[in-house]
Motif scaffolding. Structure first.
Motif, PDB file in Angstrom:
ATOM      1  N   ASN A   1       0.863  -1.182   0.000  1.00  0.00           N
ATOM      2  CA  ASN A   1       0.000   0.000   0.000  1.00  0.00           C
ATOM      3  C   ASN A   1       0.899   1.231   0.000  1.00  0.00           C
ATOM      4  O   ASN A   1       1.299   1.730   1.052  1.00  0.00           O
ATOM      5  N   ASN A   2       1.231   1.708  -1.192  1.00  0.00           N
ATOM      6  CA  ASN A   2       2.249   2.763  -1.318  1.00  0.00           C
ATOM      7  C   ASN A   2       1.714   4.103  -1.809  1.00  0.00           C
ATOM      8  O   ASN A   2       2.260   5.152  -1.458  1.00  0.00           O
ATOM      9  N   ALA A   3       0.662   4.101  -2.637  1.00  0.00           N
ATOM     10  CA  ALA A   3       0.219   5.351  -3.283  1.00  0.00           C
ATOM     11  C   ALA A   3      -0.014   6.450  -2.247  1.00  0.00           C
ATOM     12  O   ALA A   3      -0.518   6.195  -1.157  1.00  0.00           O
ATOM     13  N   GLY A   4       0.351   7.678  -2.608  1.00  0.00           N
ATOM     14  CA  GLY A   4       0.142   8.760  -1.651  1.00  0.00           C
ATOM     15  C   GLY A   4       0.260  10.134  -2.271  1.00  0.00           C
ATOM     16  O   GLY A   4       0.771  10.302  -3.382  1.00  0.00           O
ATOM     17  N   ILE A   5      -0.271  11.104  -1.546  1.00  0.00           N
ATOM     18  CA  ILE A   5      -0.145  12.516  -1.914  1.00  0.00           C
ATOM     19  C   ILE A   5       0.264  13.275  -0.649  1.00  0.00           C
ATOM     20  O   ILE A   5       0.001  12.805   0.455  1.00  0.00           O
ATOM     21  N   ALA A   6       0.901  14.420  -0.835  1.00  0.00           N
ATOM     22  CA  ALA A   6       1.281  15.225   0.331  1.00  0.00           C
ATOM     23  C   ALA A   6       0.747  16.639   0.151  1.00  0.00           C
ATOM     24  O   ALA A   6       1.231  17.383  -0.709  1.00  0.00           O
ATOM     25  N   VAL A   7      -0.248  16.986   0.914  1.00  0.00           N
ATOM     26  CA  VAL A   7      -0.793  18.342   0.880  1.00  0.00           C
ATOM     27  C   VAL A   7      -0.036  19.168   1.919  1.00  0.00           C
ATOM     28  O   VAL A   7       0.070  18.767   3.078  1.00  0.00           O
ATOM     29  N   ILE A   8       0.512  20.300   1.467  1.00  0.00           N
ATOM     30  CA  ILE A   8       1.310  21.116   2.382  1.00  0.00           C
ATOM     31  C   ILE A   8       0.398  22.162   3.031  1.00  0.00           C
ATOM     32  O   ILE A   8       0.024  23.162   2.410  1.00  0.00           O
ATOM     33  N   ALA A   9      -0.016  21.897   4.256  1.00  0.00           N
ATOM     34  CA  ALA A   9      -0.897  22.829   4.982  1.00  0.00           C
ATOM     35  C   ALA A   9      -0.889  22.453   6.461  1.00  0.00           C
ATOM     36  O   ALA A   9      -0.777  21.272   6.805  1.00  0.00           O
ATOM     37  N   ASN A  10      -0.985  23.452   7.334  1.00  0.00           N
ATOM     38  CA  ASN A  10      -0.912  23.206   8.776  1.00  0.00           C
ATOM     39  C   ASN A  10      -2.308  23.223   9.415  1.00  0.00           C
ATOM     40  O   ASN A  10      -3.319  23.326   8.717  1.00  0.00           O
TER      41      ASN A  10
ATOM     42  N   GLN B   1      -9.076  19.378   1.644  1.00  0.00           N
ATOM     43  CA  GLN B   1      -7.720  18.812   1.693  1.00  0.00           C
ATOM     44  C   GLN B   1      -7.644  17.677   2.711  1.00  0.00           C
ATOM     45  O   GLN B   1      -7.013  16.651   2.474  1.00  0.00           O
ATOM     46  N   TRP B   2      -8.259  17.899   3.858  1.00  0.00           N
ATOM     47  CA  TRP B   2      -8.275  16.886   4.923  1.00  0.00           C
ATOM     48  C   TRP B   2      -8.901  15.588   4.415  1.00  0.00           C
ATOM     49  O   TRP B   2      -8.334  14.508   4.535  1.00  0.00           O
ATOM     50  N   ARG B   3     -10.084  15.719   3.802  1.00  0.00           N
ATOM     51  CA  ARG B   3     -10.813  14.519   3.362  1.00  0.00           C
ATOM     52  C   ARG B   3     -10.056  13.800   2.232  1.00  0.00           C
ATOM     53  O   ARG B   3      -9.985  12.572   2.206  1.00  0.00           O
TER      54      ARG B   3
ATOM     55  N   THR C   1      -6.823  13.829   1.590  1.00  0.00           N
ATOM     56  CA  THR C   1      -5.599  13.190   2.102  1.00  0.00           C
ATOM     57  C   THR C   1      -5.944  11.893   2.829  1.00  0.00           C
ATOM     58  O   THR C   1      -5.295  10.855   2.632  1.00  0.00           O
ATOM     59  N   LEU C   2      -6.966  11.943   3.665  1.00  0.00           N
ATOM     60  CA  LEU C   2      -7.350  10.723   4.388  1.00  0.00           C
ATOM     61  C   LEU C   2      -7.899   9.657   3.439  1.00  0.00           C
ATOM     62  O   LEU C   2      -7.690   8.462   3.651  1.00  0.00           O
ATOM     63  N   ALA C   3      -8.580  10.094   2.397  1.00  0.00           N
ATOM     64  CA  ALA C   3      -9.124   9.122   1.436  1.00  0.00           C
ATOM     65  C   ALA C   3      -7.997   8.399   0.705  1.00  0.00           C
ATOM     66  O   ALA C   3      -8.004   7.167   0.587  1.00  0.00           O
ATOM     67  N   VAL C   4      -7.021   9.172   0.222  1.00  0.00           N
ATOM     68  CA  VAL C   4      -5.939   8.557  -0.567  1.00  0.00           C
ATOM     69  C   VAL C   4      -5.050   7.657   0.297  1.00  0.00           C
ATOM     70  O   VAL C   4      -4.620   6.589  -0.139  1.00  0.00           O
ATOM     71  N   HIS C   5      -4.777   8.077   1.520  1.00  0.00           N
ATOM     72  CA  HIS C   5      -3.877   7.279   2.366  1.00  0.00           C
ATOM     73  C   HIS C   5      -4.611   6.253   3.226  1.00  0.00           C
ATOM     74  O   HIS C   5      -4.254   5.075   3.241  1.00  0.00           O
ATOM     75  N   LEU C   6      -5.612   6.735   3.957  1.00  0.00           N
ATOM     76  CA  LEU C   6      -6.169   5.893   5.019  1.00  0.00           C
ATOM     77  C   LEU C   6      -7.310   5.003   4.524  1.00  0.00           C
ATOM     78  O   LEU C   6      -7.327   3.802   4.819  1.00  0.00           O
ATOM     79  N   ASP C   7      -8.257   5.569   3.765  1.00  0.00           N
ATOM     80  CA  ASP C   7      -9.336   4.729   3.209  1.00  0.00           C
ATOM     81  C   ASP C   7      -8.721   3.637   2.348  1.00  0.00           C
ATOM     82  O   ASP C   7      -9.112   2.468   2.417  1.00  0.00           O
TER      83      ASP C   7
ATOM     84  N   LEU D   1      -0.306  18.566   8.222  1.00  0.00           N
ATOM     85  CA  LEU D   1      -1.279  18.184   9.249  1.00  0.00           C
ATOM     86  C   LEU D   1      -2.082  16.939   8.858  1.00  0.00           C
ATOM     87  O   LEU D   1      -2.085  15.926   9.575  1.00  0.00           O
ATOM     88  N   ALA D   2      -2.749  16.990   7.713  1.00  0.00           N
ATOM     89  CA  ALA D   2      -3.594  15.857   7.305  1.00  0.00           C
ATOM     90  C   ALA D   2      -2.733  14.635   6.983  1.00  0.00           C
ATOM     91  O   ALA D   2      -3.094  13.499   7.312  1.00  0.00           O
ATOM     92  N   TYR D   3      -1.600  14.873   6.355  1.00  0.00           N
ATOM     93  CA  TYR D   3      -0.673  13.790   5.997  1.00  0.00           C
ATOM     94  C   TYR D   3      -0.189  13.073   7.264  1.00  0.00           C
ATOM     95  O   TYR D   3      -0.168  11.848   7.331  1.00  0.00           O
ATOM     96  N   ALA D   4       0.160  13.860   8.291  1.00  0.00           N
ATOM     97  CA  ALA D   4       0.634  13.267   9.543  1.00  0.00           C
ATOM     98  C   ALA D   4      -0.471  12.438  10.192  1.00  0.00           C
ATOM     99  O   ALA D   4      -0.226  11.337  10.701  1.00  0.00           O
ATOM    100  N   ALA D   5      -1.697  12.961  10.167  1.00  0.00           N
ATOM    101  CA  ALA D   5      -2.821  12.223  10.752  1.00  0.00           C
ATOM    102  C   ALA D   5      -3.042  10.912  10.004  1.00  0.00           C
ATOM    103  O   ALA D   5      -3.256   9.852  10.604  1.00  0.00           O
ATOM    104  N   ALA D   6      -2.962  10.977   8.674  1.00  0.00           N
ATOM    105  CA  ALA D   6      -3.171   9.763   7.868  1.00  0.00           C
ATOM    106  C   ALA D   6      -2.063   8.742   8.123  1.00  0.00           C
ATOM    107  O   ALA D   6      -2.329   7.548   8.296  1.00  0.00           O
ATOM    108  N   LYS D   7      -0.831   9.218   8.155  1.00  0.00           N
ATOM    109  CA  LYS D   7       0.288   8.279   8.336  1.00  0.00           C
ATOM    110  C   LYS D   7       0.276   7.672   9.741  1.00  0.00           C
ATOM    111  O   LYS D   7       0.669   6.520   9.938  1.00  0.00           O
ATOM    112  N   GLY D   8      -0.161   8.463  10.738  1.00  0.00           N
ATOM    113  CA  GLY D   8      -0.319   7.919  12.091  1.00  0.00           C
ATOM    114  C   GLY D   8      -1.396   6.847  12.105  1.00  0.00           C
ATOM    115  O   GLY D   8      -1.269   5.806  12.764  1.00  0.00           O
ATOM    116  N   GLY D   9      -2.475   7.090  11.370  1.00  0.00           N
ATOM    117  CA  GLY D   9      -3.551   6.107  11.274  1.00  0.00           C
ATOM    118  C   GLY D   9      -3.082   4.821  10.619  1.00  0.00           C
ATOM    119  O   GLY D   9      -3.451   3.717  11.030  1.00  0.00           O
TER     120      GLY D   9
END
Ligand code: NAD
Length: 255
Positions: A84-93, A101-103, A105-111, A147-155
């Motif tokens: 499971n490698n595909a990913g995007i990185a949105v640069i925002a705090n 952006q939040w949704r 990022t979570l869709a691409v990584h976590l869903d 922010l969203a990327y970190a949350a997704a990667k933590g998940g």
């Protein structure tokens, strides 16, 4: 004999960067590789070069996961490894991230990692297999601008352990591990460096000194870890977080 001879492997986001390196490394060691991506031109070119199979897949689409699994099972009759490698990185705090952006990022990584793990467990629970989830060092430390990327990667880090625990509790011979790369020389990191430091870092050879100065790893550094986890050499590695960052997160005072 290759280290993953005959194994049927899916690598998502395999058209470039880490996914491409994973696909190349696994194919070179004997795996039958199914690459997916949204960038069909690049994906097909890489697949042709290494003798892999290529499918268009947006990993944030649940139906596409079912199509992919149906293709793999009908063509190969088994799945041994999912990356499971595909990913995007949105640069925002935390102050600037939009709900969209939040949704996304979570869709691409976590869903995507959820659907991938769920379908892989169903496909692998009798024969066994290895699920490899691409997290990041940002899952282990703070990161202001992601922010969203970190949350997704933590998940992804936590989901990995939950999947491993489930498989172990049920006696399924499936291993599930996460990889946590530091900064690796790919398009994603080029964009980050340009944003944070105004550094334009291309692929040109004359940029090699700068890449070394910045302490960037190469995609092969991650692909070597993917290969190990995909192979039977890692048969006792399960629910683990493999950090591949040349000590950046663990050595105090390291720049
Ligand atoms: N490069 C690094 O330093 C680094 C560090 C930590 C983690 N990672 C993670 O490694 C993975 C790969 O990163 P990379 O550096 O190779 O990035 P990259 O941008 O070079 O490549 C990402 C690939 O994913 C594909 N992709 C994007 N959205 C997709 C979608 N919805 N469906 C299918 N494919 C999609 C892109 O087309 C591209 O081919 C990502 O999950 C990333 O978060 C990278």
């Amino acid at each position: 004999m290759g280290r993953v001879d005959g194994k049927v492997v899916i690598v998502t986001g395999a058209a470039q960067g880490l996914g491409e390196a994973d696909a190349r490394r696994l194919a070179a060691e004997g795996a039958r590789v199914v690459m997916t991506d949204v960038d069909d031109a690049r994906g097909q070119a890489v697949a042709q070069a290494i003798g892999a199979d290529y499918l268009h897949q947006d990993v944030s689409d649940e139906a596409g996961w079912h199509t992919l699994m149906a293709h793999v099972m009908s063509r190969y009759g088994q799945l041994d490894v999912l990356v499971n490698n595909a990913g995007i990185a949105v640069i925002a705090n935390i102050e600037t991230t939009t709900t969209e952006q939040w949704r996304r990022t979570l869709a691409v990584h976590l869903d995507s990692t959820f659907w991938g793990c769920q379908l892989a467990v169903r496909a692998m629970k009798e024969r066994g297999g290895s699920i490899i989830n691409m997290s990041s060092v940002v899952a282990l430390q703070g990161s202001s601008e992601y922010l969203a990327y970190a949350a997704a990667k933590g998940g992804i880090r936590s989901m990995t352990k939950a999947v491993a625990a489930h498989c172990r509790a049920n006696g399924y011979p499936i291993r599930c591990n996460s990889i946590h790369p530091g900064s690796i020389n790919t398009a994603m990191v080029h964009a980050a460096l340009e944003h944070s430091a105004g550094i334009k870092l291309g692929e040109a050879e004359d940029q090699e000194a700068l890449r070394l100065q910045l302490g960037l790893g190469e995609p092969l550094d991650i692909a070597n870890m993917v290969l190990f986890l995909a192979s039977d050499e890692a048969k006792h590695v399960n629910g683990a977080e493999l950090v591949v960052d040349n000590g950046a997160t663990s050595i105090f005072g390291m720049r």
